[in-house]
Write a protein that holds these residues in place. Structure first.
Motif, PDB file in Angstrom:
ATOM      1  N   LEU A  66     -20.677 -15.503  47.121  1.00  7.33           N
ATOM      2  CA  LEU A  66     -19.894 -16.266  48.101  1.00  7.33           C
ATOM      3  C   LEU A  66     -18.643 -16.885  47.490  1.00  7.33           C
ATOM      4  O   LEU A  66     -17.572 -16.856  48.100  1.00  7.33           O
ATOM      5  CB  LEU A  66     -20.763 -17.362  48.720  1.00  7.33           C
ATOM      6  N   SER A  67     -18.745 -17.437  46.289  1.00  5.38           N
ATOM      7  CA  SER A  67     -17.586 -18.120  45.708  1.00  5.38           C
ATOM      8  C   SER A  67     -16.409 -17.169  45.513  1.00  5.38           C
ATOM      9  O   SER A  67     -15.256 -17.541  45.746  1.00  5.38           O
ATOM     10  CB  SER A  67     -17.963 -18.773  44.373  1.00  5.38           C
ATOM     11  N   SER A  68     -16.669 -15.929  45.111  1.00 12.45           N
ATOM     12  CA  SER A  68     -15.568 -14.985  44.934  1.00 12.45           C
ATOM     13  C   SER A  68     -15.053 -14.507  46.291  1.00 12.45           C
ATOM     14  O   SER A  68     -13.857 -14.277  46.465  1.00 12.45           O
ATOM     15  CB  SER A  68     -16.009 -13.793  44.075  1.00 12.45           C
ATOM     16  N   TRP A  69     -15.945 -14.376  47.283  1.00 14.89           N
ATOM     17  CA  TRP A  69     -15.523 -13.918  48.601  1.00 14.89           C
ATOM     18  C   TRP A  69     -14.661 -14.968  49.283  1.00 14.89           C
ATOM     19  O   TRP A  69     -13.682 -14.641  49.966  1.00 14.89           O
ATOM     20  CB  TRP A  69     -16.747 -13.579  49.443  1.00 14.89           C
ATOM     21  N   VAL A  70     -15.007 -16.240  49.097  1.00 14.00           N
ATOM     22  CA  VAL A  70     -14.220 -17.329  49.687  1.00 14.00           C
ATOM     23  C   VAL A  70     -12.776 -17.269  49.220  1.00 14.00           C
ATOM     24  O   VAL A  70     -11.841 -17.573  49.963  1.00 14.00           O
ATOM     25  CB  VAL A  70     -14.855 -18.701  49.344  1.00 14.00           C
ATOM     26  N   ALA A  71     -12.577 -16.858  47.979  1.00 11.43           N
ATOM     27  CA  ALA A  71     -11.224 -16.853  47.410  1.00 11.43           C
ATOM     28  C   ALA A  71     -10.263 -15.944  48.166  1.00 11.43           C
ATOM     29  O   ALA A  71      -9.048 -16.153  48.129  1.00 11.43           O
ATOM     30  CB  ALA A  71     -11.278 -16.447  45.939  1.00 11.43           C
ATOM     31  N   GLY A  72     -10.789 -14.943  48.861  1.00  7.93           N
ATOM     32  CA  GLY A  72      -9.919 -14.041  49.602  1.00  7.93           C
ATOM     33  C   GLY A  72      -9.848 -14.345  51.085  1.00  7.93           C
ATOM     34  O   GLY A  72      -9.290 -13.566  51.853  1.00  7.93           O
ATOM     35  N   ALA A  73     -10.393 -15.503  51.490  1.00  8.58           N
ATOM     36  CA  ALA A  73     -10.509 -15.813  52.911  1.00  8.58           C
ATOM     37  C   ALA A  73      -9.200 -16.322  53.508  1.00  8.58           C
ATOM     38  O   ALA A  73      -8.332 -16.846  52.812  1.00  8.58           O
ATOM     39  CB  ALA A  73     -11.607 -16.851  53.121  1.00  8.58           C
ATOM     40  N   ARG A  74      -9.095 -16.204  54.806  1.00 15.41           N
ATOM     41  CA  ARG A  74      -7.987 -16.811  55.555  1.00 15.41           C
ATOM     42  C   ARG A  74      -8.138 -18.333  55.565  1.00 15.41           C
ATOM     43  O   ARG A  74      -7.176 -19.080  55.481  1.00 15.41           O
ATOM     44  CB  ARG A  74      -8.003 -16.236  56.973  1.00 15.41           C
ATOM     45  N   ALA A  75      -9.403 -18.817  55.647  1.00 16.66           N
ATOM     46  CA  ALA A  75      -9.693 -20.242  55.619  1.00 16.66           C
ATOM     47  C   ALA A  75     -11.182 -20.426  55.388  1.00 16.66           C
ATOM     48  O   ALA A  75     -11.985 -19.510  55.621  1.00 16.66           O
ATOM     49  CB  ALA A  75      -9.278 -20.924  56.915  1.00 16.66           C
ATOM     50  N   SER A  76     -11.557 -21.619  54.923  1.00 12.45           N
ATOM     51  CA  SER A  76     -12.961 -21.967  54.715  1.00 12.45           C
ATOM     52  C   SER A  76     -13.323 -23.157  55.590  1.00 12.45           C
ATOM     53  O   SER A  76     -12.585 -24.136  55.666  1.00 12.45           O
ATOM     54  CB  SER A  76     -13.204 -22.325  53.244  1.00 12.45           C
ATOM     55  N   ILE A  77     -14.484 -23.058  56.251  1.00  8.71           N
ATOM     56  CA  ILE A  77     -15.046 -24.162  57.023  1.00  8.71           C
ATOM     57  C   ILE A  77     -16.420 -24.441  56.419  1.00  8.71           C
ATOM     58  O   ILE A  77     -17.254 -23.535  56.341  1.00  8.71           O
ATOM     59  CB  ILE A  77     -15.189 -23.787  58.509  1.00  8.71           C
ATOM     60  N   SER A  78     -16.650 -25.667  55.993  1.00 10.27           N
ATOM     61  CA  SER A  78     -17.894 -25.926  55.273  1.00 10.27           C
ATOM     62  C   SER A  78     -18.264 -27.399  55.311  1.00 10.27           C
ATOM     63  O   SER A  78     -17.495 -28.251  55.763  1.00 10.27           O
ATOM     64  CB  SER A  78     -17.748 -25.483  53.813  1.00 10.27           C
ATOM     65  N   ARG A  79     -19.463 -27.675  54.820  1.00  8.94           N
ATOM     66  CA  ARG A  79     -19.846 -29.032  54.483  1.00  8.94           C
ATOM     67  C   ARG A  79     -18.956 -29.488  53.329  1.00  8.94           C
ATOM     68  O   ARG A  79     -18.137 -28.721  52.818  1.00  8.94           O
ATOM     69  CB  ARG A  79     -21.313 -29.092  54.101  1.00  8.94           C
ATOM     70  N   TRP A  97     -11.696 -25.261  46.790  1.00  5.33           N
ATOM     71  CA  TRP A  97     -10.485 -25.940  46.305  1.00  5.33           C
ATOM     72  C   TRP A  97      -9.828 -25.126  45.208  1.00  5.33           C
ATOM     73  O   TRP A  97      -8.606 -24.957  45.159  1.00  5.33           O
ATOM     74  CB  TRP A  97     -10.879 -27.322  45.819  1.00  5.33           C
ATOM     75  N   ARG A  98     -10.653 -24.617  44.296  1.00  2.37           N
ATOM     76  CA  ARG A  98     -10.125 -23.808  43.192  1.00  2.37           C
ATOM     77  C   ARG A  98      -9.408 -22.565  43.718  1.00  2.37           C
ATOM     78  O   ARG A  98      -8.400 -22.126  43.156  1.00  2.37           O
ATOM     79  CB  ARG A  98     -11.258 -23.401  42.257  1.00  2.37           C
ATOM     80  N   ALA A  99      -9.922 -22.003  44.822  1.00  2.00           N
ATOM     81  CA  ALA A  99      -9.315 -20.802  45.387  1.00  2.00           C
ATOM     82  C   ALA A  99      -8.008 -21.090  46.118  1.00  2.00           C
ATOM     83  O   ALA A  99      -7.268 -20.157  46.447  1.00  2.00           O
ATOM     84  CB  ALA A  99     -10.299 -20.133  46.346  1.00  2.00           C
ATOM     85  N   ARG A 100      -7.742 -22.366  46.414  1.00  2.00           N
ATOM     86  CA  ARG A 100      -6.493 -22.817  47.031  1.00  2.00           C
ATOM     87  C   ARG A 100      -6.239 -22.135  48.376  1.00  2.00           C
ATOM     88  O   ARG A 100      -5.139 -21.637  48.661  1.00  2.00           O
ATOM     89  CB  ARG A 100      -5.304 -22.625  46.091  1.00  2.00           C
ATOM     90  N   ILE A 101      -7.287 -22.114  49.201  1.00  2.00           N
ATOM     91  CA  ILE A 101      -7.145 -21.615  50.565  1.00  2.00           C
ATOM     92  C   ILE A 101      -7.315 -22.786  51.531  1.00  2.00           C
ATOM     93  O   ILE A 101      -7.827 -23.845  51.150  1.00  2.00           O
ATOM     94  CB  ILE A 101      -8.181 -20.514  50.884  1.00  2.00           C
ATOM     95  N   PRO A 102      -6.867 -22.652  52.786  1.00  2.00           N
ATOM     96  CA  PRO A 102      -7.059 -23.734  53.757  1.00  2.00           C
ATOM     97  C   PRO A 102      -8.538 -24.124  53.867  1.00  2.00           C
ATOM     98  O   PRO A 102      -9.416 -23.256  53.931  1.00  2.00           O
ATOM     99  CB  PRO A 102      -6.539 -23.128  55.060  1.00  2.00           C
ATOM    100  N   MET A 103      -8.808 -25.429  53.892  1.00  2.00           N
ATOM    101  CA  MET A 103     -10.168 -25.940  53.793  1.00  2.00           C
ATOM    102  C   MET A 103     -10.414 -26.970  54.897  1.00  2.00           C
ATOM    103  O   MET A 103      -9.712 -27.979  54.985  1.00  2.00           O
ATOM    104  CB  MET A 103     -10.339 -26.565  52.394  1.00  2.00           C
ATOM    105  N   ILE A 104     -11.403 -26.705  55.732  1.00  2.00           N
ATOM    106  CA  ILE A 104     -11.826 -27.647  56.772  1.00  2.00           C
ATOM    107  C   ILE A 104     -13.208 -28.155  56.382  1.00  2.00           C
ATOM    108  O   ILE A 104     -14.145 -27.366  56.219  1.00  2.00           O
ATOM    109  CB  ILE A 104     -11.870 -26.971  58.152  1.00  2.00           C
ATOM    110  N   LEU A 105     -13.345 -29.458  56.225  1.00  2.00           N
ATOM    111  CA  LEU A 105     -14.581 -30.063  55.758  1.00  2.00           C
ATOM    112  C   LEU A 105     -15.272 -30.818  56.885  1.00  2.00           C
ATOM    113  O   LEU A 105     -14.676 -31.690  57.527  1.00  2.00           O
ATOM    114  CB  LEU A 105     -14.293 -31.015  54.589  1.00  2.00           C
TER     115      LEU A 105
END
Length: 376
Positions: free
Chosen positions: A271-284, A294-302
Motif C-alpha cells: 500500500l505505501s508504494s501504491w499510495v505514492a502514485g495516487a491522485r490523492a489519499s483519503i485516510s485516518r 506525506w512522504r509521497a507528497r500527494i494531496p492528503m485528506i485526513l
C-alpha cells in the motif's frame, strides 16, 4: 554484534507494531541483532526476516474507547496471564543480554502495563553490563486522565531511562506540545525524524484515489462513506478502498454488500508504494498512514479517528492542516458530498524540509552508541 531488545504492545489498531517493524528492519540491516517482544494480537510476518519475535500472551482493548484490557478471546486478563507475560519477558532478557532495551511508548503511554514493565526494568538495570534503556515515542502523546499520571511517567523515566527517541521533527511538532515535562528532560530527547516506509515515493503515477481504513479496527465509517462518494463521483479517477486487516468480519461483509464502482480490498501489502502514485489519499490520521502519504507528497485528506480519550489523530490532522500539508475533515462532518468537496480542494502539501528516515536514523544512533560503549 550489538543486541537490541524491544517491547511493543498494540491494543486496537496495528500502528504501534508497524512502526516498530520498520525500526526493527532498519536495525537488522545495520547489523544489530534485534528481538521484539510482541504483546498484542499476533501479526504473522509483520517484522520480516531476520528479526526474532517473542510473542507474549496477547492483550488487547475491549473496544475503541479503551474501557478495559482483555485477552485475545475477549475475557478479562487474569493474574496468571500477567505473571506469564512477565515470566517470558524476564526469560527473554536473560537470553538476549541486550546492549539496548527499547520500550515503545512506555512510560509516556501504555501505563496499564507498568505492572509488567517496572519489574522487568528493575531486573534489566542490575544486569552487568547494564543495558541502555530508551523509550520509543511517536510525535504526539495522548494526555492521561489525571496530572498524577504525568508525574508518575516522569518519575519512572528519570528512575530507569537513559533517554527517549522521538520519531518526529522538532520543528514540526515538538514533544513539548503534548508532554508537559518534555522541556525538563530535553537533554535526554533525541529526534530521529519521522518513520516512513522507504517504498513511499517510488511508485509511478497511476492516478487512483486511495482510501485507507488504516489497520481497519476503526475504519468502517470512512470506508462506507467513501464507497458512496465513489458511486457519486463525476471525475475520471478510479477509487481504490482498502478496509484494513483488522476490520471486524461483519463490517467487512457489509462493505462488500455495498459494492459499487470502487475497487474494494481487505488489505494491500504494498500500500505505501501504491499510495505514492495516487491522485490523492483519503485516510485516518494515524502516524504510519500519515507519514507514508506525506512522504509521497500527494494531496492528503485526513479523517481522524477520535474519541474522548484518543485525541492523537485529531491533533495531528489539525496541525498538518494548519501547515497547509493536508485537509482535515472531522468524522462528525463526514459525508459522501463532504468527501467529494474536500477532494476537489485537495492539493499537494506545501514545501517543507522534513526528514522521513527515522527508522534508519534510529538504527544508526543505536549502532553508534553500542560501538562507543564497547570501546569505552
Amino acid at each position: 554484534m550489538s543486541r537490541l531488545l524491544v517491547w511493543v504492545q498494540h491494543l486496537w489498531g496495528i500502528g504501534h507494531a508497524a512502526r516498530i517493524a520498520a525500526i526493527a528492519k532498519a536495525c537488522r540491516e545495520t547489523g544489530i541483532e534485534t528481538t521484539v517482544m510482541h504483546g498484542g494480537a499476533p501479526r504473522p510476518g509483520i517484522y520480516g526476516e531476520g528479526v526474532r519475535v517473542v510473542t507474549l500472551p496477547a492483550i488487547r482493548s475491549l473496544d475503541a474507547q479503551f474501557t478495559a484490557l482483555v485477552t485475545a478471546q475477549g475475557t478479562p486478563v487474569t493474574q496468571d496471564q500477567w505473571a506469564e507475560r512477565l515470566r517470558v519477558m524476564r526469560e527473554t532478557l536473560r537470553e538476549t543480554r541486550p546492549d539496548t532495551i527499547l520500550t515503545e511508548m512506555f512510560p509516556f503511554g501504555r501505563r496499564a502495563f507498568a505492572r509488567e514493565l517496572l519489574p522487568f526494568l528493575e531486573e534489566a538495570r542490575i544486569l552487568t553490563p547494564r543495558p541502555r534503556i530508551l523509550a520509543s515515542l511517536r510525535d504526539i502523546l495522548v494526555a492521561p486522565s489525571t496530572q498524577k499520571k504525568w508525574r508518575d511517567s516522569e518519575e519512572i523515566f528519570r528512575a530507569f531511562y537513559d533517554g527517549a527517541l522521538v520519531h518526529a521533527d522538532e520543528t514540526i511538532i515538538p514533544l513539548s506540545r503534548t508532554c508537559p515535562f518534555a522541556n525538563a528532560i530535553r537533554t535526554r530527547l533525541t529526534y530521529t525524524g519521522y518513520v516512513a516506509d522507504e517504498a513511499a515515493g517510488r511508485q509511478s503515477a497511476h492516478g487512483e484515489i486511495i482510501v485507507s481504513g488504516g489497520g481497519g479496527a476503526s475504519g468502517f465509517a470512512l470506508c462506507r462513506v467513501a464507497l458512496e462518494a465513489a458511486r457519486r463521483s463525476e471525475e475520471g479517477s478510479p477509487w481504490r478502498i482498502i478496509a484494513g486487516p483488522a476490520m471486524p468480519e461483519e463490517a467487512w461483509r457489509e462493505l462488500i454488500a455495498m459494492s459499487g464502482p470502487a475497487i474494494l480490498m481487505r488489505e494491500m501489502p504494498d500500500l505505501s508504494s501504491w499510495v505514492a502514485g495516487a491522485r490523492a489519499s483519503i485516510s485516518r490520521a494515524g502516524y504510519n498512514t500519515v507519514m507514508e502519504t506525506w512522504r509521497a507528497r500527494i494531496p492528503m485528506i485526513l479523517v481522524p479517528f477520535a474519541t474522548e480519550k484518543e485525541t492523537e489523530q485529531r491533533q495531528r490532522a489539525e496541525h498538518l492542516a494548519s501547515l497547509d500539508q493536508a485537509i482535515h475533515l472531522p468524522e462528525a462532518a463526514l459525508s459522501p458530498d463532504a468527501l467529494r468537496e474536500a477532494l476537489a480542494r485537495a492539493k499537494p502539501p506545501a514545501p517543507l524540509p522534513i526528514r522521513f528516515d527515522g527508522a534508519q536514523e534510529t538504527a544508526r544512533l543505536l549502532a553508534a552508541r553500542a560501538q562507543a560503549r564497547a570501546h569505552a
